[in-house]
Design an enzyme around this catalytic site. Structure first.
Site: not given
Ligand code: S3P
Length: 429
Positions: A84, A311, A386
């Site tokens: 992204g 994140d 992640r």
């Protein structure tokens, strides 16, 4: 877990290394670059726009750029894979760069909102020639050669939106201003300055910033040493906290205050994290983090902290699962539009591991098991690196090992993850 290691280069800065290299006239030297798939996709896109990019050794690269306003029209679709950041920042480059380019990526990227980038770029004069449903990839964008100088207030706290507008503003005859109500990571501003652009940053409200870029600077190549990624450090850090008896050192971690909300939160939970040898590297403060297994307590994580750890919520949820008491993480709406719907993916993973939790509006509430988590079974990763790494870490501290359905995406940000964790004492089967 025992030992020491240096995480790979910061992903955000690594993307920007290739982008600024493209936009500078002359050769930019980079060391410590993250050689993950996401960054390599951005490098390919920069090549398609005219940059000459060469690898000289591990993490050592040069980029010969074409300068702002002299981009080559790319012959093929720019494929950003899972990234992204790459897609959105390059939309800014193309939007103000006077060329037409097609943007696409994998199934995850095709689900992510792009209108948040295309809206301000249209205001600056770029045209969207085609787009997928709801303004998603594939997108064809026709850049303008004369971006209108605008003042743009970002509708959500997003460094990607801020960066796209500033990058488009590079080719504008006037000043481009971005106002953000919550300050987000400032790597674009820092690198603009590092390459000689005139950028002013003023405080805005309680937590925000007003950033103004003077258009049409001559960007001069400047060497970049990429510091180690705090978002990649996060996995071993949490693993060491939850595996009894652990004592590790994570070297050279970037301590930019807009990136270390996880460390602040974990310390509030009682984590033993010592910053040793704090120093400056490549314009950023870095430190070696000594992390020891700790008894954690649940905390309330305020929404205002989200941009500095956006994140890290999946791995924080893992730490919270091992804590004593309740952890409430507030205001996680942006997690729904990351590489996967991370709020849903984390909740499903916690359910799989036997951790009681709830999603209440945009909050995630985790009831910790006071050191005990059952674990076991297989977590769906939904093309999200992640999620994959976070639940493997949960397995390290849990009673039963955790499986994941797909490890491929780990290579987007942390190709050496398994080798690193194995060297610290983890076993993969
Ligand atoms: C990034 C900004 C963040 C972050 C992403 C990298 C960047 O996204 O989630 O991994 O490099 O600018 P948003 O700014 O959209 O929250």
């Amino acid at each position: 877990m025992r030992g020491r290691f240096r995480p790979p280069g910061d992903k955000s800065i690594s993307h920007r290394c290739f982008i600024f290299g493209l936009l500078a006239v002359g050769t930019t030297h980079i060391t410590g670059l993250l050689e993950g798939e996401d960054v390599m996709h951005t490098g390919e896109a920069c090549r398609a726009l005219g940059a000459r990019i060469e690898r000289h050794g591990a993490g050592e690269w040069t980029v010969a750029g074409v300068g702002v306003g002299s981009l080559l029209p790319p012959r093929q679709t720019l494929d950003f894979g899972n990234a992204g950041t790459g897609a959105r920042l390059m939309m800014g480059v193309v939007g103000g760069g006077g060329v037409t380019a097609a943007f696409d990526g994998d199934a995850s990227l095709r689900k992510r909102p792009m209108r948040r980038i295309l809206d301000p770029l249209e205001r600056m004069g770029a045209q969207v020639l085609s787009q997928g449903e709801g303004g998603r990839c594939p997108v064809v964008l026709k850049g303008t050669t004369d971006p209108v100088p605008i003042e743009y207030r970002t509708p959500v706290a997003s460094a990607q939106i801020k960066s796209a507008v500033l990058l488009a503003g590079l080719n504008s005859p006037g000043d481009t201003t971005v106002v953000e109500v919550e300050a987000t990571r400032d790597h674009t501003e820092a690198m603009l300055r590092h390459f000689g652009a005139d950028v002013t940053v003023e405080p805005f409200g309680a937590h925000g910033r007003r950033i103004t870029l003077r258009g049409r600077p001559e960007l001069r190549p400047s060497p970049i040493a990429v510091p180690a990624d705090p978002s990649s450090a996060a996995f071993a850090l949490v693993a060491a906290l939850i595996v009894p008896g652990s004592d590790i050192v994570i070297e050279g971690v970037m301590m930019n205050p807009l990136r270390i909300g996880l460390i602040t939160t974990l310390r509030e939970m009682g984590a033993s994290i010592e910053a040793l040898g704090t120093r400056l590297e490549g314009g950023e403060t870095v430190a070696d983090l000594r992390v020891r297994a700790s008894d954690l307590s649940g905390v309330d994580v305020p929404e205002a902290r989200a941009p500095s750890m956006i994140d890290e919520y999946p791995v924080l949820a893992v730490a919270a699962a091992f804590a004593t008491g309740t952890t409430r993480m507030r205001g996680l709406h942006e997690l729904r539009v990351k590489e996967s719907d991370r709020l849903a993916a984390v909740a499903a993973g916690l359910a799989q591991a036997g951790v009681s939790h709830a999603v209440e509006g945009d909050d995630l509430v985790v009831e910790g098991g006071a050191g005990f988590v059952r674990g076991g079974g297989l977590v769906e990763t939904h093309l999200d690196h992640r999620i994959a790494m976070s639940f493997l870490c949960l397995g390290l501290g849990a009673d039963q090992p955790m499986g994941i359905d797909d490890e491929a995406m780990i290579a987007t940000s942390f190709p050496s993850f398994k080798a690193t964790m194995a060297a610290l004492g983890a076993r993969f089967e």
